[in-house]
Design an enzyme around this catalytic site. Sequence first.
Site, mmCIF file in Angstrom:
data_model
loop_
_atom_site.group_PDB
_atom_site.id
_atom_site.type_symbol
_atom_site.label_atom_id
_atom_site.label_comp_id
_atom_site.label_asym_id
_atom_site.label_seq_id
_atom_site.Cartn_x
_atom_site.Cartn_y
_atom_site.Cartn_z
ATOM 1 N N GLU A 27 -8.402 -4.273 -18.717
ATOM 2 C CA GLU A 27 -7.263 -3.428 -19.130
ATOM 3 C C GLU A 27 -7.792 -2.200 -19.864
ATOM 4 O O GLU A 27 -7.673 -2.113 -21.079
ATOM 5 C CB GLU A 27 -6.356 -4.218 -20.090
ATOM 6 C CG GLU A 27 -5.942 -5.593 -19.599
ATOM 7 C CD GLU A 27 -5.348 -6.483 -20.702
ATOM 8 O OE1 GLU A 27 -5.417 -6.123 -21.898
ATOM 9 O OE2 GLU A 27 -4.814 -7.548 -20.360
ATOM 10 N N TYR A 42 -4.537 8.511 -26.195
ATOM 11 C CA TYR A 42 -3.905 8.386 -27.519
ATOM 12 C C TYR A 42 -3.677 9.750 -28.158
ATOM 13 O O TYR A 42 -3.755 9.898 -29.377
ATOM 14 C CB TYR A 42 -4.726 7.446 -28.423
ATOM 15 C CG TYR A 42 -4.955 6.098 -27.758
ATOM 16 C CD1 TYR A 42 -3.889 5.217 -27.604
ATOM 17 C CD2 TYR A 42 -6.190 5.749 -27.241
ATOM 18 C CE1 TYR A 42 -4.062 4.006 -26.953
ATOM 19 C CE2 TYR A 42 -6.372 4.532 -26.588
ATOM 20 C CZ TYR A 42 -5.304 3.669 -26.458
ATOM 21 O OH TYR A 42 -5.479 2.468 -25.806
ATOM 22 N N TYR A 49 -6.752 7.763 -38.026
ATOM 23 C CA TYR A 49 -7.996 6.980 -38.016
ATOM 24 C C TYR A 49 -9.181 7.753 -38.575
ATOM 25 O O TYR A 49 -10.313 7.294 -38.423
ATOM 26 C CB TYR A 49 -8.399 6.597 -36.586
ATOM 27 C CG TYR A 49 -7.362 5.993 -35.696
ATOM 28 C CD1 TYR A 49 -6.696 4.820 -36.041
ATOM 29 C CD2 TYR A 49 -7.074 6.587 -34.467
ATOM 30 C CE1 TYR A 49 -5.771 4.257 -35.168
ATOM 31 C CE2 TYR A 49 -6.149 6.019 -33.591
ATOM 32 C CZ TYR A 49 -5.500 4.863 -33.954
ATOM 33 O OH TYR A 49 -4.603 4.307 -33.087
ATOM 34 N N ARG A 81 -4.661 11.245 -34.104
ATOM 35 C CA ARG A 81 -5.848 10.419 -34.344
ATOM 36 C C ARG A 81 -6.638 10.812 -35.588
ATOM 37 O O ARG A 81 -7.054 9.938 -36.352
ATOM 38 C CB ARG A 81 -6.745 10.383 -33.110
ATOM 39 C CG ARG A 81 -6.052 9.789 -31.872
ATOM 40 C CD ARG A 81 -7.010 9.559 -30.707
ATOM 41 N NE ARG A 81 -7.984 8.551 -31.006
ATOM 42 C CZ ARG A 81 -9.230 8.774 -31.393
ATOM 43 N NH1 ARG A 81 -9.703 10.005 -31.456
ATOM 44 N NH2 ARG A 81 -10.026 7.785 -31.697
ATOM 45 N N CYS A 85 3.704 20.151 -42.819
ATOM 46 C CA CYS A 85 3.654 20.102 -44.279
ATOM 47 C C CYS A 85 3.115 18.766 -44.784
ATOM 48 O O CYS A 85 3.848 17.942 -45.349
ATOM 49 C CB CYS A 85 5.041 20.381 -44.840
ATOM 50 S SG CYS A 85 5.632 21.977 -44.270
ATOM 51 N N GLY A 135 -8.024 1.671 -21.087
ATOM 52 C CA GLY A 135 -7.220 2.868 -21.315
ATOM 53 C C GLY A 135 -8.099 4.055 -21.636
ATOM 54 O O GLY A 135 -8.364 4.932 -20.804
ATOM 55 N N ARG A 136 -8.623 4.047 -22.848
ATOM 56 C CA ARG A 136 -9.413 5.170 -23.350
ATOM 57 C C ARG A 136 -10.550 5.570 -22.405
ATOM 58 O O ARG A 136 -10.793 6.746 -22.174
ATOM 59 C CB ARG A 136 -9.997 4.807 -24.721
ATOM 60 C CG ARG A 136 -10.657 5.957 -25.453
ATOM 61 C CD ARG A 136 -11.435 5.455 -26.689
ATOM 62 N NE ARG A 136 -10.628 4.572 -27.511
ATOM 63 C CZ ARG A 136 -9.835 4.963 -28.508
ATOM 64 N NH1 ARG A 136 -9.777 6.237 -28.840
ATOM 65 N NH2 ARG A 136 -9.135 4.089 -29.198
HETATM 66 C C1 LIG Z 1 -4.525 -0.846 -26.131
HETATM 67 C C2 LIG Z 1 -4.791 -2.000 -25.261
HETATM 68 C C3 LIG Z 1 -5.700 -1.899 -24.213
HETATM 69 C C4 LIG Z 1 -6.505 -0.646 -23.931
HETATM 70 O O1 LIG Z 1 -7.421 -0.352 -24.912
HETATM 71 P P1 LIG Z 1 -8.478 0.841 -24.685
HETATM 72 O O2 LIG Z 1 -9.294 0.825 -25.909
HETATM 73 O O3 LIG Z 1 -7.702 2.098 -24.544
HETATM 74 O O4 LIG Z 1 -9.260 0.517 -23.456
HETATM 75 C C5 LIG Z 1 -5.879 -3.004 -23.408
HETATM 76 N N1 LIG Z 1 -5.183 -4.154 -23.615
HETATM 77 C C6 LIG Z 1 -4.302 -4.287 -24.613
HETATM 78 C C7 LIG Z 1 -3.595 -5.569 -24.789
HETATM 79 C C8 LIG Z 1 -4.083 -3.221 -25.476
HETATM 80 O O5 LIG Z 1 -3.213 -3.368 -26.479
#
Ligand SMILES: *Cc1c(COP(=O)(O)O)cnc(C)c1O
Length: 420
Positions: free
Chosen positions: A277, A375, A320, A316, A347, A279-280
């Site tokens: 899974e 993100y 973070y 971000r 502000c 994303g980044r």
């Molecule tokens: C956010 C998330 C991801 C993706 O994380 P990345 O760091 O962007 O690869 C995968 N699985 C779950 C359950 C998440 O919450």
Amino acid sequence: MDAFQYRGNSLLVEDLPLSSVAERFGTPTYVYSRRAIVDAFAEFRRAAGTRDVLVCYALKANSNLAVIDLLAREGAGFDIVSGGELKRVLAAGGDPSRVVFSGVGKQETEMRMALEAGVRCFNVESESELLRLDRVAGALGRRAPVSLRVNPDVDAGTHPYISTGLRENKFGIAHDAALAAYRTAARLPNVEVIGIDCHIGSQITSIDPFMAALDKLLELVDTLHAEGIVLRHIDLGGGLGIRYADEEPPSREALFRAIFERIDRHPRGASFGLVFEFGRSIVGNAGVLLTRVEYLKSNAERRFAIVDAAMNDLMRPALYDAWHGVLPVEARDASPAQVYDIVGPVCESGDWLARGRKLAIAEGDLLAIASAGAYGMAMASNYNTRARAAEVIVDGSDAHLVRERESVESLFALERRLPR
Ligand SMILES: *Cc1c(COP(=O)(O)O)cnc(C)c1O
């Protein structure tokens, strides 16, 4: 950031100068490279080869319909964390049978929607959720395919806000409670246990935490097998890091190679499919936030470049303490450089995008805030009644507007004044 390179003094995205994107669409604007997104996903696909691997794209990193569509065409599955995200996948033409549904707080309506769409798997995070899912599926006359999200208690070595696989985190089912939860799942009539999963955090820059998590999952898989609970897939989540500054995350290929080796050493390894899974690592370095310098100003302590993007556009740094590169869109070789904090008009003192950067810039110049594809827009808000930025995908030298800049009127269109 391969898709963003200088030609002479001009910063290009693929074959298009970023200055022409700003001219046409204004600023602030998120600009993504189609090629960078496709290449990142293709690298995972290549690394998977002919194995039974489903690489899902975790939508929450960047959920623009055009990004989803692009990845659906490349054969991606999708990891969703809400019913809203499922609607996005369906609206973009994604295949629901390649969707895994994660998240700690799934509501009944979201469960129904996902069951009716026919998602591949629910990643269940508690026994209560399991019981609710069984009831909702029963009422629809369906069986819900489930995997339990186990919290393997491994340290991903990342920022506390993006670490999710430690005992104290809210995510998943504790490793030592997982067996009991699987026994519950196995006797529920309307759920079908098909897998196990974990997601230990984000921006992970070494292979070790993934391997530690995999070992913990394999141990459980064996215990379950001995009890007659046979799993078909192992979902290792996402979390692979990218280079923002000088990080050196493993390549996608190296990560997969290490995981496959470990699976192949398992006596029943050939019987497990794998799910990821990410994303980044698919979109992070495929985008920049294009912004214009409104004012330069200094006080006794600091110099500030006040730009037209702010923490509401890219949260971000404020959230973070994240580091993003700052690239002048037209480099000024001849001008002297100064050290600036790059800040927005919001502000809040927390409204900064980058600090202490040596730049040769003038008022009116364009800057690209690097590595903003993940993100970024997905976390943007309307704080200070700021309309959210436009989004553009560049393909070669063509620019496609994939989200219009919001109008200010739309921001309060749902609001009502009190009656007189
Ligand atoms: C956010 C998330 C991801 C993706 O994380 P990345 O760091 O962007 O690869 C995968 N699985 C779950 C359950 C998440 O919450």
